[in-house]
Structure formats: structure tokens, C-alpha cells
Design an enzyme around this catalytic site. Structure first.
Site, PDB file in Angstrom:
ATOM      1  N   ALA A   1       0.461  -0.937   0.243  1.00  0.00           N
ATOM      2  CA  ALA A   1      -0.004   0.523  -0.047  1.00  0.00           C
ATOM      3  C   ALA A   1       1.018   1.337  -0.493  1.00  0.00           C
ATOM      4  CB  ALA A   1      -0.994  -0.663   1.477  1.00  0.00           C
TER       5      ALA A   1
ATOM      6  N   THR B   1      -3.803   3.465   0.854  1.00  0.00           N
ATOM      7  CA  THR B   1      -4.560   3.962   1.793  1.00  0.00           C
ATOM      8  C   THR B   1      -5.837   4.801   1.227  1.00  0.00           C
ATOM      9  OG1 THR B   1      -4.000   3.227   3.934  1.00  0.00           O
ATOM     10  CG2 THR B   1      -5.639   4.202   4.148  1.00  0.00           C
TER      11      THR B   1
ATOM     12  N   ASN C   1       9.175   8.744   5.169  1.00  0.00           N
ATOM     13  CA  ASN C   1       7.533   9.603   4.776  1.00  0.00           C
ATOM     14  C   ASN C   1       6.823  10.056   5.783  1.00  0.00           C
ATOM     15  OD1 ASN C   1       4.196   8.206   4.565  1.00  0.00           O
ATOM     16  ND2 ASN C   1       6.674   5.793   4.632  1.00  0.00           N
ATOM     17  N   ARG C   2       6.409  10.942   5.688  1.00  0.00           N
ATOM     18  CA  ARG C   2       4.616  11.660   6.653  1.00  0.00           C
ATOM     19  C   ARG C   2       4.486  12.315   5.722  1.00  0.00           C
ATOM     20  NH1 ARG C   2       9.676  15.367   7.596  1.00  0.00           N
ATOM     21  NH2 ARG C   2       9.144  17.382   7.070  1.00  0.00           N
TER      22      ARG C   2
ATOM     23  N   GLY D   1       1.272  11.192   5.206  1.00  0.00           N
ATOM     24  CA  GLY D   1      -0.446  11.729   5.796  1.00  0.00           C
ATOM     25  C   GLY D   1      -1.672  11.031   4.976  1.00  0.00           C
ATOM     26  N   PHE D   2      -2.098   9.884   4.692  1.00  0.00           N
ATOM     27  CA  PHE D   2      -2.789   9.779   3.700  1.00  0.00           C
ATOM     28  C   PHE D   2      -3.692  10.748   2.532  1.00  0.00           C
ATOM     29  CE2 PHE D   2      -4.816   6.583   7.243  1.00  0.00           C
ATOM     30  CZ  PHE D   2      -3.537   5.686   6.956  1.00  0.00           C
TER      31      PHE D   2
ATOM     32  N   SER E   1      -0.731   3.322  10.259  1.00  0.00           N
ATOM     33  CA  SER E   1       0.027   4.486  10.022  1.00  0.00           C
ATOM     34  C   SER E   1       0.613   5.714  11.104  1.00  0.00           C
ATOM     35  CB  SER E   1      -0.817   5.858   8.468  1.00  0.00           C
ATOM     36  OG  SER E   1       0.452   6.652   8.726  1.00  0.00           O
TER      37      SER E   1
ATOM     38  N   ASN F   1       1.406   8.771  11.009  1.00  0.00           N
ATOM     39  CA  ASN F   1       1.160   9.506  10.259  1.00  0.00           C
ATOM     40  C   ASN F   1       0.258  10.113  10.335  1.00  0.00           C
ATOM     41  OD1 ASN F   1       4.061   9.880   9.019  1.00  0.00           O
ATOM     42  ND2 ASN F   1       3.724   8.575   7.440  1.00  0.00           N
ATOM     43  N   THR F   2      -1.152   9.784  10.699  1.00  0.00           N
ATOM     44  CA  THR F   2      -2.275  10.367  10.648  1.00  0.00           C
ATOM     45  C   THR F   2      -2.107  10.014  12.853  1.00  0.00           C
ATOM     46  OG1 THR F   2      -2.965   9.570   9.457  1.00  0.00           O
ATOM     47  CG2 THR F   2      -4.934   9.872  10.912  1.00  0.00           C
TER      48      THR F   2
ATOM     49  N   LYS G   1      -3.849  -4.724   9.026  1.00  0.00           N
ATOM     50  CA  LYS G   1      -2.075  -4.065   9.029  1.00  0.00           C
ATOM     51  C   LYS G   1      -1.758  -3.387   9.922  1.00  0.00           C
ATOM     52  CE  LYS G   1       1.050  -1.961   6.457  1.00  0.00           C
ATOM     53  NZ  LYS G   1       1.378  -1.136   4.597  1.00  0.00           N
TER      54      LYS G   1
ATOM     55  N   ASN H   1       3.454  -1.765   8.458  1.00  0.00           N
ATOM     56  CA  ASN H   1       3.570  -0.901   8.405  1.00  0.00           C
ATOM     57  C   ASN H   1       5.256  -0.140   8.713  1.00  0.00           C
ATOM     58  OD1 ASN H   1       3.214   1.591   7.734  1.00  0.00           O
ATOM     59  ND2 ASN H   1       0.886   1.077   7.717  1.00  0.00           N
ATOM     60  N   THR H   2       4.910   0.685   8.360  1.00  0.00           N
ATOM     61  CA  THR H   2       6.134   1.646   9.074  1.00  0.00           C
ATOM     62  C   THR H   2       6.637   1.568  10.017  1.00  0.00           C
ATOM     63  OG1 THR H   2       5.446   3.474   8.721  1.00  0.00           O
ATOM     64  CG2 THR H   2       6.759   2.399   6.512  1.00  0.00           C
TER      65      THR H   2
ATOM     66  N   GLY I   1      12.017   0.357   4.509  1.00  0.00           N
ATOM     67  CA  GLY I   1      13.505  -0.098   3.247  1.00  0.00           C
ATOM     68  C   GLY I   1      14.405  -0.985   4.766  1.00  0.00           C
TER      69      GLY I   1
HETATM   70  C1  FMN Z   1       6.412   6.608  -0.106  1.00  0.00           C
HETATM   71  C2  FMN Z   1       5.325   5.334   1.600  1.00  0.00           C
HETATM   72  C3  FMN Z   1       3.959   5.609   1.345  1.00  0.00           C
HETATM   73  C4  FMN Z   1       3.007   4.421   1.949  1.00  0.00           C
HETATM   74  N1  FMN Z   1       1.570   4.854   2.054  1.00  0.00           N
HETATM   75  C5  FMN Z   1       1.145   3.800   3.095  1.00  0.00           C
HETATM   76  C6  FMN Z   1      -0.435   3.571   2.607  1.00  0.00           C
HETATM   77  O1  FMN Z   1      -1.157   4.471   2.667  1.00  0.00           O
HETATM   78  N2  FMN Z   1      -0.896   2.749   3.298  1.00  0.00           N
HETATM   79  C7  FMN Z   1      -0.023   1.865   4.538  1.00  0.00           C
HETATM   80  O2  FMN Z   1      -0.546   1.211   4.800  1.00  0.00           O
HETATM   81  N3  FMN Z   1       1.003   1.532   4.310  1.00  0.00           N
HETATM   82  C8  FMN Z   1       1.632   2.711   3.715  1.00  0.00           C
HETATM   83  N4  FMN Z   1       3.347   2.640   3.270  1.00  0.00           N
HETATM   84  C9  FMN Z   1       3.850   1.297   4.610  1.00  0.00           C
HETATM   85  C10 FMN Z   1       4.341   0.814   2.958  1.00  0.00           C
HETATM   86  O3  FMN Z   1       2.432  -0.323   2.220  1.00  0.00           O
HETATM   87  C11 FMN Z   1       5.008  -0.750   3.837  1.00  0.00           C
HETATM   88  O4  FMN Z   1       4.389  -1.233   4.926  1.00  0.00           O
HETATM   89  C12 FMN Z   1       6.473  -0.186   3.946  1.00  0.00           C
HETATM   90  O5  FMN Z   1       6.846   0.660   3.692  1.00  0.00           O
HETATM   91  C13 FMN Z   1       7.235  -1.600   4.768  1.00  0.00           C
HETATM   92  O6  FMN Z   1       8.368  -2.042   3.460  1.00  0.00           O
HETATM   93  P1  FMN Z   1       9.157  -1.804   2.465  1.00  0.00           P
HETATM   94  O7  FMN Z   1       9.941  -1.727   3.486  1.00  0.00           O
HETATM   95  O8  FMN Z   1       8.903  -2.833   1.618  1.00  0.00           O
HETATM   96  O9  FMN Z   1       9.087  -0.524   1.948  1.00  0.00           O
HETATM   97  C14 FMN Z   1       3.904   3.899   2.975  1.00  0.00           C
HETATM   98  C15 FMN Z   1       5.093   3.478   2.234  1.00  0.00           C
HETATM   99  C16 FMN Z   1       6.189   4.038   1.438  1.00  0.00           C
HETATM  100  C17 FMN Z   1       7.452   4.433   1.483  1.00  0.00           C
END
Ligand code: FMN
Length: 361
Positions: free
Chosen positions: A62, A86, A111-112, A114-115, A173, A175-176, A215, A244-245, A266
Site C-alpha cells: 500500500a 490507503t 515518509n510523513r 499523512g494519507f 500508519s 502519520n495520522t 495491518k 507498516n513503517t 526499507g
Molecule cells: C512513500 C510511502 C507511502 C506509504 N503509504 C502507505 C499507505 O498509504 N498505507 C499503508 O498501509 N502503508 C503505506 N506505506 C507502508 C508500506 O505499505 C509498507 O508497509 C512499508 O513501506 C514497509 O515496506 P518496505 O520496507 O518494502 O517499503 C507507505 C510506504 C511508503 C514508503
């Protein structure tokens, strides 16, 4: 040819602001400029989960396609499934820019956002038009300033029920503000009771059922994991996405970007998210399909997630650094892993190292 173009584009894209580079990538995909899967996936990578066929276990996470602009392109480029969102009911601008940062020395991003998204209506129209070859999940969230957060998830479920192959309830998330409080067992009970009741109602009125996944954040305290898993099982969720992050910043190379506020994704997230994944696998006794996400950037790290307990995996940040060739490399490594272990298919590797991972502190 387009694969070679994509390889050439990567160094160029990395010179741009990350959000600008991302928008260009989406536009290229919308115009059909992306490398396509050239051969069928090895049948040993296929699985049937929730009654659906996944030709390989690799999905896009996502946030990559927040507004459901390119789900078909994602599937045609070789992913086994896609997750859009999202999405919140109403459009939201998100936080002020800059709000996405690359940390190349760490293979990471912060990232921040914020949906930021265009809201339900446009995404619904686009999803009605997608060609339905492959699994597309819809990740739903709550708006920033709403009083009744739960109502936004219910609206998301109802709106996308006709078009989503599965749902992800994003309560993780960072960021919210306050969103992650929904992971507390009491809040989770309240949200899942309403969501499951709404799903029952939709199914009773004749719609085919849809799997619901939740999630989780990798920052859940160790002491809280068991209670959360117990609630998820009790409410009958169909899948759990880990993770998630993170807000954690240990082990990053020093630099101005490392101090930015937001969620870290990452390579530095790999250990933390894989440990939680394994703990969830052990606590749920392998009975609920798990989607492992966080820090996958190679065949080896992808195989590690599956061995820790993931039936499916998702990637985002790894694609930014490794490019679109990463999916092909992961598939090759997974097939080698299957052959090396002397098993018939990928499903035989799920969770085989979960105890080892779960014991790590
Ligand atoms: C730029 C960015 C935007 C993201 N936006 C969302 C989001 O809208 N909804 C969500 O559930 N996770 C979001 N994520 C989290 C990713 O879906 C994932 O859970 C997280 O980045 C870990 O995976 P990765 O290390 O492969 O990036 C976002 C991640 C990044 C880097």
C-alpha cells in the site's frame, strides 16, 4: 526493450524529488510504459488463498498506488497481487511537502505523507473499470480530522465491497495522529465488531464475501502482541499484514534525512518487521494467512519472510532502490529455495523458521 528503459530511468528518477519521481513512474505506467511479465510464473510459486489464485506470492505494498490508478499495470508487470490505497472517504492533501525522504546509505525511506489521497469516489470508478485479471486488495483508512474513525472504515468496506478482492484495515500508519491507538484490544474489539457486522449484512443482501486483513505496526510493544493476536483471531480476521513503517531510528547512518519525522521503511525495518511477523505466526499457530512486508530488497530477504511465516509478501522501498527487476530476482530465488529444500512448492516453506525468528529479541 521497456525493461532496459526502466533500468536507464532508475538513476534519473533518483536525482528527482522522491514524490516527483513517484508521480512520473505512475504516469509512465498509466501510459503503458513499463516492463511486462514475459513468461508464465513457475507453478511452484502459485498458491490458492481465500479461494483466490495467486500466481506468485509477491505483491506491491500500500502507498505505491494510493488512488488505484495502475492496478492492472502492476499485475501485468509480474506481481502476484496488488494493494491500492490507503483510501479515506474524502480527498485529503496530506502533510506539507517535502514529506518523503530517501536515505540511500541505509536503503531506506522516511515518509510523513499523512494519507494524501483523492478519496473514495474516483478510486471506485477506476476499480470498476480494471480488467479483473488478478487479485487487487483495497487498503482503507480514516480521515485526519474525523470524530468517528470507525465510521470511515465502515464506509470504506461498504463502498469498495463490489470491487475489492480483499480489504486491508490500516490502523498502523504513524502519520495520522492517534490512528495506531485503534490497535489497543478494546478499540480493536469495537472496530472489528462493527466491520464484521457490516460484512455480514452485505453478504446477507447477496454480495460475495470479501476477506478482511488488518495491518499492524512494527512498534507494538512485545507485551501487547499476544492480546492483539487473540482479538484478531476471535473476530475471525482473514489475514494479518506485518508490518507498516516504524518510528524507530536505531542503526541509521548519520545525516540530516535520518532525523526527519515520519515512518521509516526499507532495509533497516527488515529485522524488526520479520521478528513481529514470526511472533504473530507462532501466536496464531499458522492458521491465518500472513502478509510479510518491510525491508525486502532481494531474493534472500523475500525467502526469509516466507520462512518466518508469510504466505504472501509485499514490497515498496526495495523497488525504489533495486528497480522493477527485483520481482524477477525474487521469483528466481524463491524457486531455488524450493529446489534447495527439496519441497514441492512455496507453501511448504511458510513458517519453517518461525520459531527461530520469534525467539530473537
Ligand atoms: C512513500 C510511502 C507511502 C506509504 N503509504 C502507505 C499507505 O498509504 N498505507 C499503508 O498501509 N502503508 C503505506 N506505506 C507502508 C508500506 O505499505 C509498507 O508497509 C512499508 O513501506 C514497509 O515496506 P518496505 O520496507 O518494502 O517499503 C507507505 C510506504 C511508503 C514508503
Amino acid at each position: 526493450m521497456i525493461g532496459a528503459l526502466a533500468d536507464l530511468a532508475l538513476p534519473f528518477l533518483r536525482t528527482l524529488d522522491p514524490e516527483r519521481a513517484h508521480e512520473l513512474t505512475l504516469r509512465a505506467m498509466e501510459s503503458g510504459l513499463y516492463p511486462r511479465r514475459t513468461e508464465a510464473d513457475d507453478p511452484r510459486l502459485a498458491q490458492t488463498i481465500w479461494g483466490m489464485n495467486f500466481p506468485n506470492p509477491i505483491g506491491i505494498a500500500a502507498g505505491f498506488d494510493k488512488n488505484a490508478r495502475v492496478p492492472d499495470a502492476i499485475l501485468q508487470s509480474g506481481f502476484g497481487f496488488a494493494e491500492v490505497g490507503t483510501l479515506t472517504p474524502l480527498p485529503q492533501p496530506g502533510n506539507p511537502r517535502p514529506r518523503v525522504f530517501r536515505l540511500p546509505a541505509d536503503g531506506a525511506m522516511i515518509n510523513r505523507l499523512g494519507f494524501n489521497n483523492d478519496g473514495h469516489a474516483g478510486a471506485l470508478e477506476r476499480l470498476k473499470r480494471h480488467d479483473r485479471h488478478g487479485v487487487v486488495g483495497v487498503n482503507i483508512g480514516a480521515g485526519k480530522d474525523v470524530q468517528d474513525r470507525e465510521a470511515d472504515y465502515i464506509t470504506g468496506l461498504e463502498t469498495f465491497f463490489p470491487v475489492a478482492d480483499y480489504f486491508t484495515v490500516n490502523i498502523s500508519s504513524p502519520n495520522t495522529p492517534g490512528l495506531r491507538d485503534l490497535q489497543a484490544p478494546k478499540e480493536l474489539d469495537s472496530l472489528l465488531t462493527r466491520l464484521m457486522a457490516k460484512r455480514d449484512e452485505l453478504v446477507q443482501s447477496g454480495a460475495p464475501t470479501r476477506p478482511i486483513t488488518v495491518k499492524l505496526s512494527p512498534d507494538i510493544a512485545d507485551d501487547d502482541i499476544a492480546a492483539i493476536c487473540e482479538r484478531l483471531v476471535a473476530h475471525g480476521v482473514d489475514g494479518i499484514i506485518v508490518s507498516n513503517t516504524t518510528l524507530e531510528r536505531n542503526s541509521l547512518h548519520a545525516g540530516p534525512q535520518a532525523q526527519e519525522t515520519g515512518g521509516l521503511s526499507g532495509a533497516p525495518l527488515y529485522e524488526r518487521s520479520t521478528r513481529l511477523l514470526a511472533k504473530v505466526y507462532v501466536l496464531t499457530q499458522g492458521q491465518i494467512p500472513l502478509i510479510g512486508v518491510g525491508g525486502i530488497n532481494s531474493g534472500r530477504s523475500a525467502l526469509g519472510k516466507i520462512e518466518a511465516g508469510a504466505s504472501l509478501i509485499q514490497i515498496y522501498t526495495g523497488l525504489v532502490y533495486e528497480g522493477p527487476g527485483l520481482t524477477g530476482a525474487i521469483k528466481k530465488a524463491l524457486v531455488s529455495g524450493i529446489e534447495h529444500a527439496g519441497v514441492a512448492s512455496i507453501s511448504a516453506l511458510i513458517g519453517i523458521k518461525s520459531d527461530e525468528w520469534a525467539a530473537k529479541t
